[in-house]
Design a protein around this motif. Sequence first.
Motif, PDB file in Angstrom:
ATOM      1  N   TYR A 124       0.847  -1.199   0.000  1.00  0.00           N
ATOM      2  CA  TYR A 124       0.000   0.000   0.000  1.00  0.00           C
ATOM      3  C   TYR A 124       0.875   1.238   0.000  1.00  0.00           C
ATOM      4  CZ  TYR A 124      -3.906  -3.060   1.070  1.00  0.00           C
ATOM      5  OH  TYR A 124      -4.853  -4.051   1.002  1.00  0.00           O
ATOM      6  N   GLY A 125       0.379   2.285  -0.630  1.00  0.00           N
ATOM      7  CA  GLY A 125       1.087   3.551  -0.618  1.00  0.00           C
ATOM      8  C   GLY A 125       1.190   4.100   0.797  1.00  0.00           C
ATOM      9  N   GLN A 163       3.501   6.092 -10.410  1.00  0.00           N
ATOM     10  CA  GLN A 163       2.657   5.671  -9.299  1.00  0.00           C
ATOM     11  C   GLN A 163       2.863   6.532  -8.056  1.00  0.00           C
ATOM     12  OE1 GLN A 163       1.402   1.472  -7.778  1.00  0.00           O
ATOM     13  NE2 GLN A 163       3.555   1.706  -7.314  1.00  0.00           N
ATOM     14  N   ASP A 164       4.112   6.767  -7.696  1.00  0.00           N
ATOM     15  CA  ASP A 164       4.384   7.573  -6.501  1.00  0.00           C
ATOM     16  C   ASP A 164       3.921   9.017  -6.694  1.00  0.00           C
ATOM     17  OD1 ASP A 164       5.430   5.296  -5.456  1.00  0.00           O
ATOM     18  OD2 ASP A 164       7.520   5.960  -5.445  1.00  0.00           O
ATOM     19  N   GLN A 167       0.105   9.064  -6.259  1.00  0.00           N
ATOM     20  CA  GLN A 167      -0.283   9.056  -4.845  1.00  0.00           C
ATOM     21  C   GLN A 167      -0.124  10.455  -4.248  1.00  0.00           C
ATOM     22  OE1 GLN A 167       1.378   5.623  -2.508  1.00  0.00           O
ATOM     23  NE2 GLN A 167       2.356   5.161  -4.460  1.00  0.00           N
ATOM     24  N   THR A 168       1.000  11.088  -4.552  1.00  0.00           N
ATOM     25  CA  THR A 168       1.270  12.439  -4.064  1.00  0.00           C
ATOM     26  C   THR A 168       0.217  13.416  -4.576  1.00  0.00           C
ATOM     27  OG1 THR A 168       3.646  11.933  -4.117  1.00  0.00           O
ATOM     28  CG2 THR A 168       3.031  14.242  -3.934  1.00  0.00           C
ATOM     29  N   MET A 227      -2.145   4.123   2.763  1.00  0.00           N
ATOM     30  CA  MET A 227      -3.300   4.290   1.881  1.00  0.00           C
ATOM     31  C   MET A 227      -4.049   2.978   1.680  1.00  0.00           C
ATOM     32  SD  MET A 227      -1.634   6.929  -0.838  1.00  0.00           S
ATOM     33  CE  MET A 227      -0.184   7.828  -0.292  1.00  0.00           C
ATOM     34  N   ILE A 249      -8.463   8.394   0.398  1.00  0.00           N
ATOM     35  CA  ILE A 249      -7.521   7.955  -0.634  1.00  0.00           C
ATOM     36  C   ILE A 249      -7.013   6.563  -0.278  1.00  0.00           C
ATOM     37  CG2 ILE A 249      -5.321   8.406  -1.766  1.00  0.00           C
ATOM     38  CD1 ILE A 249      -5.755  11.373  -0.927  1.00  0.00           C
ATOM     39  N   TRP A 251      -4.555   3.348  -2.068  1.00  0.00           N
ATOM     40  CA  TRP A 251      -3.685   2.994  -3.192  1.00  0.00           C
ATOM     41  C   TRP A 251      -3.021   1.637  -2.932  1.00  0.00           C
ATOM     42  CZ3 TRP A 251      -3.469   5.754  -7.693  1.00  0.00           C
ATOM     43  CH2 TRP A 251      -2.593   5.253  -8.673  1.00  0.00           C
TER      44      TRP A 251
END
Length: 325
Positions: A124-125, A163-164, A167-168, A227, A249, A251
């Motif tokens: 998970y993020g 992906q990162d 998320q940001t 996340m 959120i 992820w």
Amino acid sequence: MNTAITRIALAAAGLAFAGQLLAAEPKRPECIAPAKPGGGFDLTCKLAQSGLKDGGLLKAPMRVTYMPGGIGAVAYNAVVAQRPKDPGTITAFSSGSLLNLAQGKFGRYDENAVRWLAAIGTDYGAVIVREDSPYKTLNDLLDVLKQDPGKLVIGAGGTIGSQDWMQTALIARAAGVDPQKLRYVAFEGGGEPMTALLGSHVQAVISGLSEGTAQLEAGKVRVLAVMSEDRLPGKLTNIPTAKEQGYDITWPIVRGFYMGPEVKDEDYAWWKGQFDKMLASEDFAQLREKRDLFPLAMTGDELREFVLQQVAQYKQLAGEFGLVQ
């Protein structure tokens, strides 16, 4: 006499079938991690390496090789164009790979260009800071970004659209901050951002949780949010979710493998069978838990359908941020 002949015939058939199975096992198995050592792709390969070896499912030792570039793009293109028939090579992918495919970042090859083999776990993020950071909660960090989006340097594995970054961007958007105004530093893979964080070159890292758990256990970092839908079990239960802090959120980060597009059916079936056995093993479940990944088991057609659905969803999300090429 006929009975004896029948037994001999059956034995011969059995030996021939066993020979076919043995022939399908690769002599020099290899797992390609499409980044530098230390990140999620590395973790994915080494998890399969250990799981297949410890379960007695792979006789020859499987080597891990690193092929960084484009968060999976270089490896994807190399496998499709240069090694499409290789029966002994599996390549790690993550949800980030699928997000990049959705944006056309893998060049002329799309999500249908490879044979999707197995998904073996999910991560998970997470939002991670140093243990001595003044930011104790996700809201602490976001309050600063609301006042001045450029005040903090955020490190992550991958450029804009990765992906990162996504998320940001989702967290920033939920807080009313323009993602384009953030000071975002892109690294290749998940290991480098953590090194930069520990060296105080960035003030926060947003990436997969599993990429920071070793430093978390060592007391060097703090996780402000994960996340996931709910709090994670076991030793990670004290980490708050982004949702419980007011930001809806999630992820999940799927981790798995694909093979070249022209790999023979019998070779693909052999790998699928070994992964099916591994994923059903309690020993592997414990090994996965030690690597801070969570249960997810899909192989073959089931995984392929999942991948196609995910790519379609990511295309829609990328469109919302104006990222689709």
